[in-house]
Design an enzyme around this catalytic site. Structure first.
Site, PDB file in Angstrom:
ATOM      1  CE  LYS A  13      -2.202  -1.179   3.797  1.00 54.11           C
ATOM      2  NZ  LYS A  13      -1.486  -2.463   4.045  1.00 54.11           N
ATOM      3  NE  ARG A  86      -4.395  -1.699  10.031  1.00 54.53           N
ATOM      4  CZ  ARG A  86      -3.277  -1.199   9.503  1.00 54.53           C
ATOM      5  NH1 ARG A  86      -3.231   0.025   9.050  1.00 54.53           N
ATOM      6  NH2 ARG A  86      -2.192  -1.933   9.459  1.00 54.53           N
ATOM      7  NE  ARG A 125       7.275  -2.885   6.234  1.00 56.37           N
ATOM      8  CZ  ARG A 125       5.932  -2.874   6.290  1.00 56.37           C
ATOM      9  NH1 ARG A 125       5.235  -2.268   5.353  1.00 56.37           N
ATOM     10  NH2 ARG A 125       5.307  -3.492   7.270  1.00 56.37           N
ATOM     11  NE  ARG A 159       6.243  -0.874  10.345  1.00 52.46           N
ATOM     12  CZ  ARG A 159       5.066  -0.903   9.712  1.00 52.46           C
ATOM     13  NH1 ARG A 159       4.952  -0.368   8.510  1.00 52.46           N
ATOM     14  NH2 ARG A 159       4.020  -1.460  10.262  1.00 52.46           N
ATOM     15  NE  ARG A 170       1.953  -5.279  11.329  1.00 58.54           N
ATOM     16  CZ  ARG A 170       3.012  -5.079  10.556  1.00 58.54           C
ATOM     17  NH1 ARG A 170       4.181  -5.625  10.863  1.00 58.54           N
ATOM     18  NH2 ARG A 170       2.923  -4.337   9.492  1.00 58.54           N
TER      19      ARG A 170
END
Ligand code: ADP
Ligand code: AMP
Length: 219
Positions: A13, A86, A125, A159, A170
């Site tokens: 996203k 969300r 990431r 992160r 998640r």
């Protein structure tokens, strides 16, 4: 113009938003990025959000709605929303708020991808703490490993919630609470633009742009 970009964590996203904002003159509003800046600045909101974010749970709706309504107002209603709404409650509140301002959602784009693919994407990431650029250790490597291309000398970081146990949580949260938002928009009679996100970044961008352009032309 208001565009909502849906999809599980790691679907791409943020990556896609950064690539479409110039073309459609939109402000990129990522609820996750805003929360991370609140935390970095040590605000009350940041402190309240911390434990939820670190455990892969959703931050309570009232906090998020207030934060995002403020951000949308600042962007003068021209934005692409990434990571928000969300929950169905957030989606309904967003509709009410836009209606109050005489605005509507112009497009809902849904990035479709399997959990097995996003797990790999999230563990690889790496982000630049200065400019927010996002890389991947295999699929989107910086020119010099571990350093941001734009902010020379700035080390990339991982992160804290991009660790395997939090990622699993998640994804669970996404399936239990967020995937229903797609149904909320289809039930409301709006068209949800499905995009297969398990392809090269450029191919995904091209399809999003093509679908948004056709929608604009059809109006
Ligand atoms: P989200 O904002 O949905 O959580 P990101 O845009 O941060 O996802 O992307 C997650 C990771 O996957 C990043 O490391 C990014 O570089 C990488 N990525 C994004 N899109 C693709 C793609 N189409 N193919 C391969 N890797 C991708
Ligand atoms: P993201 O950067 O989108 O992956 O979001 C990181 C974390 O921020 C999530 O795991 C949640 O804890 C929190 N968060 C971001 N957006 C929302 C939202 N719309 N509602 C609730 N929590 C959110």
């Amino acid at each position: 113009m208001v565009v909502v970009l849906l999809g599980p964590p790691g679907a791409g996203k943020g990556t896609q938003c950064k690539r479409i904002i110039d073309k459609f003159k939109l402000t990129h509003l990522s609820s996750g990025d805003i929360l991370r800046s609140e935390r970095a600045a040590g605000t009350e909101l940041g402190k309240k959000a911390q434990s939820f974010m670190d455990s892969g749970k959703l931050v309570p709706d009232d906090l998020i709605i207030e934060m995002m309504v403020g951000a949308i107002t600042k962007a003068k209603g021209n934005c692409v929303l990434d990571g928000f709404p969300r929950t169905v409650v957030q989606a309904a509140e967003l509709d009410k708020e836009l209606k109050r301002k005489g605005n509507v959602i112009d497009a809902v784009v849904n990035l479709i991808i399997d959990d097995s693919v996003v797990e790999n994407r999230i563990t690889g990431r790496r982000s630049c703490p200065t400019c927010g650029a996002v890389y991947h250790i295999k699929s989107l490597r910086p020119k010099v490993d571990g350093f941001c291309d734009k902010c020379k000398g700035q080390s990339l970081t991982q992160r804290l919630d991009d660790k395997p146990d939090v990622i699993r949580e998640r994804l669970k949260t996404y399936h239990q609470q967020t995937s229903a938002v797609v149904g909320y928009y289809t039930d409301a009679g709006g068209e949800v633009l499905d995009v297969d996100a398990d392809r090269a970044i450029d191919a995904v961008t091209a399809e999003i742009i093509e679908k948004l352009e056709s929608l604009i032309l059809a109006k």
